[in-house]
Motif scaffolding. Structure first.
Motif, PDB file in Angstrom:
ATOM      1  N   GLY A   1      -3.536  27.678  27.344  1.00  0.00           N
ATOM      2  CA  GLY A   1      -3.116  26.847  28.272  1.00  0.00           C
ATOM      3  C   GLY A   1      -4.151  25.624  28.446  1.00  0.00           C
ATOM      4  N   ALA A   2      -4.988  25.193  27.477  1.00  0.00           N
ATOM      5  CA  ALA A   2      -5.968  24.468  27.647  1.00  0.00           C
ATOM      6  C   ALA A   2      -5.016  22.923  27.230  1.00  0.00           C
ATOM      7  N   LEU A   3      -5.386  22.012  28.075  1.00  0.00           N
ATOM      8  CA  LEU A   3      -4.630  20.835  27.568  1.00  0.00           C
ATOM      9  C   LEU A   3      -5.306  19.690  26.794  1.00  0.00           C
ATOM     10  N   ILE A   4      -4.741  19.396  25.855  1.00  0.00           N
ATOM     11  CA  ILE A   4      -5.279  18.206  24.932  1.00  0.00           C
ATOM     12  C   ILE A   4      -4.410  17.098  24.435  1.00  0.00           C
ATOM     13  N   ASP A   5      -4.905  15.918  23.978  1.00  0.00           N
ATOM     14  CA  ASP A   5      -3.894  15.128  23.723  1.00  0.00           C
ATOM     15  C   ASP A   5      -3.496  15.193  22.261  1.00  0.00           C
ATOM     16  N   ALA A   6      -2.725  14.365  21.730  1.00  0.00           N
ATOM     17  CA  ALA A   6      -2.242  14.210  20.308  1.00  0.00           C
ATOM     18  C   ALA A   6      -3.292  14.141  19.147  1.00  0.00           C
ATOM     19  N   GLU A   7      -4.263  13.361  19.634  1.00  0.00           N
ATOM     20  CA  GLU A   7      -5.353  12.917  18.773  1.00  0.00           C
ATOM     21  C   GLU A   7      -6.286  14.285  18.279  1.00  0.00           C
ATOM     22  N   GLN A   8      -6.470  14.839  19.462  1.00  0.00           N
ATOM     23  CA  GLN A   8      -7.291  16.126  19.441  1.00  0.00           C
ATOM     24  C   GLN A   8      -6.574  17.257  18.831  1.00  0.00           C
ATOM     25  N   ALA A   9      -5.240  17.317  18.752  1.00  0.00           N
ATOM     26  CA  ALA A   9      -4.519  18.281  18.139  1.00  0.00           C
ATOM     27  C   ALA A   9      -4.422  18.026  16.585  1.00  0.00           C
ATOM     28  N   VAL A  10      -4.945  16.860  16.299  1.00  0.00           N
ATOM     29  CA  VAL A  10      -4.932  16.651  14.576  1.00  0.00           C
ATOM     30  C   VAL A  10      -6.454  17.173  14.461  1.00  0.00           C
ATOM     31  N   VAL A  11      -7.322  16.838  15.034  1.00  0.00           N
ATOM     32  CA  VAL A  11      -8.604  17.356  14.907  1.00  0.00           C
ATOM     33  C   VAL A  11      -8.681  18.815  14.849  1.00  0.00           C
ATOM     34  N   ILE A  12      -8.119  19.476  15.698  1.00  0.00           N
ATOM     35  CA  ILE A  12      -8.097  21.050  15.803  1.00  0.00           C
ATOM     36  C   ILE A  12      -7.227  21.450  14.534  1.00  0.00           C
ATOM     37  N   ALA A  13      -6.214  20.879  14.258  1.00  0.00           N
ATOM     38  CA  ALA A  13      -5.283  21.549  13.149  1.00  0.00           C
ATOM     39  C   ALA A  13      -6.223  21.246  11.880  1.00  0.00           C
ATOM     40  N   GLN A  14      -6.841  20.334  11.711  1.00  0.00           N
ATOM     41  CA  GLN A  14      -7.734  19.977  10.380  1.00  0.00           C
ATOM     42  C   GLN A  14      -8.840  21.137  10.674  1.00  0.00           C
ATOM     43  N   ALA A  15      -9.372  21.502  11.607  1.00  0.00           N
ATOM     44  CA  ALA A  15     -10.429  22.617  11.719  1.00  0.00           C
ATOM     45  C   ALA A  15      -9.832  23.941  11.536  1.00  0.00           C
ATOM     46  N   LEU A  16      -8.399  24.002  11.669  1.00  0.00           N
ATOM     47  CA  LEU A  16      -7.967  25.291  11.360  1.00  0.00           C
ATOM     48  C   LEU A  16      -7.679  25.387   9.628  1.00  0.00           C
ATOM     49  N   GLY A  17      -7.628  24.166   9.184  1.00  0.00           N
ATOM     50  CA  GLY A  17      -7.413  24.321   7.694  1.00  0.00           C
ATOM     51  C   GLY A  17      -6.074  23.537   7.150  1.00  0.00           C
ATOM     52  N   PHE A  18      -5.374  23.108   8.212  1.00  0.00           N
ATOM     53  CA  PHE A  18      -4.105  22.441   7.900  1.00  0.00           C
ATOM     54  C   PHE A  18      -4.120  21.130   7.257  1.00  0.00           C
ATOM     55  N   ARG A  19      -3.250  20.771   6.436  1.00  0.00           N
ATOM     56  CA  ARG A  19      -3.263  19.490   5.864  1.00  0.00           C
ATOM     57  C   ARG A  19      -2.165  18.635   6.554  1.00  0.00           C
TER      58      ARG A  19
END
Length: 197
Positions: A177-195
């Protein structure tokens, strides 16, 4: 000239609603001092220790609490605006509800702190220690959390928009339920190893 107080100990003093403007305290100790509804403006506390001090409904503007230790202090409805708390430590303090707007809280130690519903906006919190802290429902917006220690932090339903989350391991925190913006979503996706394509 600002008034300077060094190596003093204050015990069981009533500073209710006191206004501390341009006062400087160095290596002082405060025990069982009542600072309820007190106001500090341009004050500084360097290397001071606060034990069982009541900061309830106090207001702090452009003040500094650097390398201070707070033990079992109460910050109910306290507000810090543009304050510097670099290198300070909070131990077994009641921090709710607390509001922090701007300022520098880098290298502050808040491990295991109950920060549910508190508000940090536009604050510099580089390398802050929030290990195991409970930030459920907190507002942490526009905050510099670079190199922060966030292991096992509870971030459920927190508003994290605009904050630097490069130090966040999304697998090591509670985040539902944590609220993030689109730019942060990219950072987190990359932290999880997504390209990202």
């Amino acid at each position: 000239m600002p008034e300077l107080t060094e190596d003093a100990t204050f015990r069981h003093e009533d500073w209710y609603a006191e206004e501390l403007a341009d006062r400087h305290f160095v290596d002082c100790e405060f025990f069982e001092v009542d600072l309820t509804e007190a106001v500090t403006r341009g004050a500084s506390f360097t290397g001071c220790t606060f034990g069982n001090v009541r900061f309830n409904a106090s207001r702090h503007v452009d003040s500094a609490f650097t390398r201070c230790v707070f033990r079992r202090c109460n910050f109910f409805e306290a507000e810090f605006t543009g304050c510097k708390l670099v290198g300070s430590t909070f131990d077994q303090c009641d921090m709710r509800p607390l509001a922090v707007d701007g300022g520098d809280w880098s290298f502050v130690a808040l491990p295991g702190a109950d920060l549910r519903g508190v508000r940090f906006t536009g604050v510099r919190m580089r390398e802050v220690d929030l290990t195991g802290a409970n930030l459920t429902g907190a507002t942490v917006t526009g905050v510099d959390l670079s190199a922060a220690q966030l292991h096992q932090a509870k971030l459920g339903d927190a508003d994290l928009r605009g904050s630097d989350l490069t130090a966040l391991d999304p697998t090591a925190v509670e985040r539902a339920g944590a609220l993030i913006d689109a730019e942060q979503a990219v950072v987190i996706a990359q932290a999880l190893g997504f390209r990202l394509g």
